[in-house]
Design an enzyme around this catalytic site. Structure first.
Site, short mmCIF file in Angstrom:
data_model
loop_
_atom_site.label_atom_id
_atom_site.label_comp_id
_atom_site.label_asym_id
_atom_site.label_seq_id
_atom_site.Cartn_x
_atom_site.Cartn_y
_atom_site.Cartn_z
N ASP A 129 0.82 -1.22 0.00
CA ASP A 129 0.00 0.00 0.00
C ASP A 129 0.85 1.27 0.00
O ASP A 129 0.32 2.38 -0.08
CB ASP A 129 -0.91 0.03 1.23
N LYS B 190 -5.45 -2.00 -7.23
CA LYS B 190 -5.82 -1.31 -5.99
C LYS B 190 -6.99 -0.34 -6.25
O LYS B 190 -7.62 -0.43 -7.28
CB LYS B 190 -4.59 -0.60 -5.41
C1 S3P Z 1 -5.46 -5.62 2.89
C2 S3P Z 1 -4.72 -6.31 1.98
C3 S3P Z 1 -4.08 -5.70 0.82
C4 S3P Z 1 -4.01 -4.18 0.95
C5 S3P Z 1 -5.30 -3.60 1.43
C6 S3P Z 1 -5.65 -4.16 2.79
C7 S3P Z 1 -6.06 -6.33 4.04
O1 S3P Z 1 -4.82 -6.01 -0.36
O2 S3P Z 1 -3.64 -3.61 -0.28
O3 S3P Z 1 -5.19 -2.18 1.55
O4 S3P Z 1 -6.48 -5.67 5.02
O5 S3P Z 1 -6.10 -7.57 3.98
P1 S3P Z 1 -4.57 -7.36 -1.19
O6 S3P Z 1 -5.05 -8.49 -0.38
O7 S3P Z 1 -5.37 -7.17 -2.46
O8 S3P Z 1 -3.10 -7.40 -1.45
#
Ligand code: S3P
Length: 437
Positions: free
Chosen positions: A317, A344
């Site tokens: 992120d 994202k």
């Molecule tokens: C998150 C996982 C990440 C991250 C998101 C929050 C989470 O996404 O980018 O802001 O809380 O599990 P991804 O699982 O798509 O990598």
């Protein structure tokens, strides 16, 4: 909102609660037996979407003061079928984690979201959940709205993550809670581990092993969870906005209190240290099964580095704001293995290139790599950035403005409320030149 060249950022600040942990605490408390009290929860648009959904499933949730939340859970297997579509707004984490949870309940749930969420891939989560016996349909086979019919007789299974996504891992683990037998997820990517940590605290029957760098998480389902009283650590991904601002604005010295330090989330801090950042991690302590500390940051002369691709999941992120730091570092910085940025809140791979190029920074890109040619000098500014409903792109653009001769404007500052509702107040407190007009 807009920003302009600033110096001497000073002061002590508190960052709102961690977004990932806040989502998980709301979900787990809502399916536990008894009451939970969550102190310092992130009260942002995304978390309100998770709260709204869990209320629709039957949980009682109320704020006892602006940042404390009291939750009475429905007990395992007790989710009620919502009588209208659940609106997840901008929040991918809410939608995907709740897909997992509802896949092992005999209910049908309709998922909708805003413009940004409605073009993010959902098949990657819903497809593995079919193994529980659920079924679903999606617009154009991948996008919201989704209709998910949960299983009335959920079946356990073993699953290996194909993408580095903690949301997919967590969705399967949450589904496993109401599934008799043992469900296993294998994670070779070292994705964020808050779900596993919290499941242990709430009393789930969870077992974690590591074989040849592959983590195996097993849940033996149908084991009641118990309500808890917990405090939420500050979000490191939000903390990075004032931290990087202090590093790149001259004569700055700030202290950020109560920040989560978790080995699956701390890649950006390691990278900044390697870039020569003057950062100290002080007063380490434990909160909600996680380590927290206070972080002191002073202005630094940064140098470009080659960031190894294996670190990508631990800082996924944080690339937009790191790109701003890299643009002020001496020499080239390599962001490698960052294809996931395309999925994202907006296409952040394209967003980073656009922000830097528009502000006169030389960048190169290849398949899953961005190369930033940094220079320790003020950028030109005089630009307006389209944020495409992406809170982190919005805040990164405003921090870029703090090292720009002319203003940097964003088209939409409402989106910042997704994750960091006090961003403006915090930045003004340390002396950053931000303006709401
Ligand atoms: C998150 C996982 C990440 C991250 C998101 C929050 C989470 O996404 O980018 O802001 O809380 O599990 P991804 O699982 O798509 O990598």
């Amino acid at each position: 909102m807009k920003s302009i060249s600033s110096k001497k950022l000073k002061g002590n600040i508190l960052i709102p609660g961690d977004k990932s942990i806040s989502h998980r605490l709301v979900i787990l408390s809502s399916i536990a037996i008894g009451h939970s009290n969550i102190k310092g929860i992130l009260k942002s648009d995304d978390i309100m979407k998770t709260i709204g959904a869990m209320k629709n499933f039957g949980a009682s949730i109320e704020f006892t003061n602006p940042l404390n939340c009291s939750i009475k859970g429905v007990g395992l297997g007790g989710l009620l079928e919502p009588n209208s579509a659940l609106d997840f707004g901008n929040s991918g984490t809410s939608a995907r984690l709740i897909m997992g949870l509802s896949a092992s309940h005999p209910i049908t749930t309709i998922f909708v979201g805003d413009k940004s969420l409605s073009i993010r891939p959902m098949n990657r989560v819903l497809k593995p959940l079919v193994n529980f016996g659920s079924n679903y349909s999606l617009r154009k086979d991948n996008y919201l709205p989704a209709i998910l019919k949960g299983s009335d007789n959920p079946i356990p299974f073993s699953f290996e993550l194909g993408e580095p996504s903690a949301q997919i891992k967590s969705a399967v683990l949450l589904g496993a809670l109401n599934t008799p037998g043992i469900t296993t997820v294998k994670d070779k990517f070292n994705t964020r581990d808050h779900t596993e940590r919290l499941l242990g605290l709430y009393g789930a029957n969870i077992n974690i092993t590591k074989k040849r760098n592959v983590k195996e998480i097993s849940i033996k389902g149908v084991n009641e969870l118990k309500g808890l009283d917990l405090s939420v650590p500050g979000d490191p991904s939000s903390a990075l906005f004032p931290i990087i601002a202090a590093l790149i604005c001259k004569n700055s010295d700030i202290m950020v209190k109560n920040v989560l330090i978790n080995p699956t989330r701390d890649g950006a801090f390691k990278v900044l240290k390697d870039m020569g950042a003057d950062i100290s991690f002080l007063n380490h302590r434990i909160m909600a099964a996680e380590e927290v500390c206070d972080i002191r940051v002073k202005s630094s002369n940064l140098k470009g580095i080659d960031i190894p691709r294996r670190l990508a999941p631990t800082m996924i992120d944080d690339y937009p704001i790191l790109a701003v730091a890299a643009s002020m570092a001496k020499g080239k910085t390599y962001f490698k293995g960052i294809n996931e940025l395309r999925f994202k809140e907006s296409d952040r791979f394209a967003g980073i290139l656009n922000l830097l190029e528009k502000n006169g920074v030389r960048v190169e890109s290849k398949k899953d790599t961005i190369i930033i040619h940094g220079k320790c000098e003020l950028k030109k500014g005089g630009i307006k950035i389209e944020t495409n409903l992406d809170h982190r792109m919005a805040m990164s653009a405003l921090i870029m403005g703090l090292v720009s001769k002319n203003e940097v404007k964003i088209d939409n500052s409402e989106t910042i409320k997704t994750s960091f509702p006090t961003f403006y107040k915090v930045m003004i407190k340390i002396g950053a030149k931000l303006s709401k007009k």
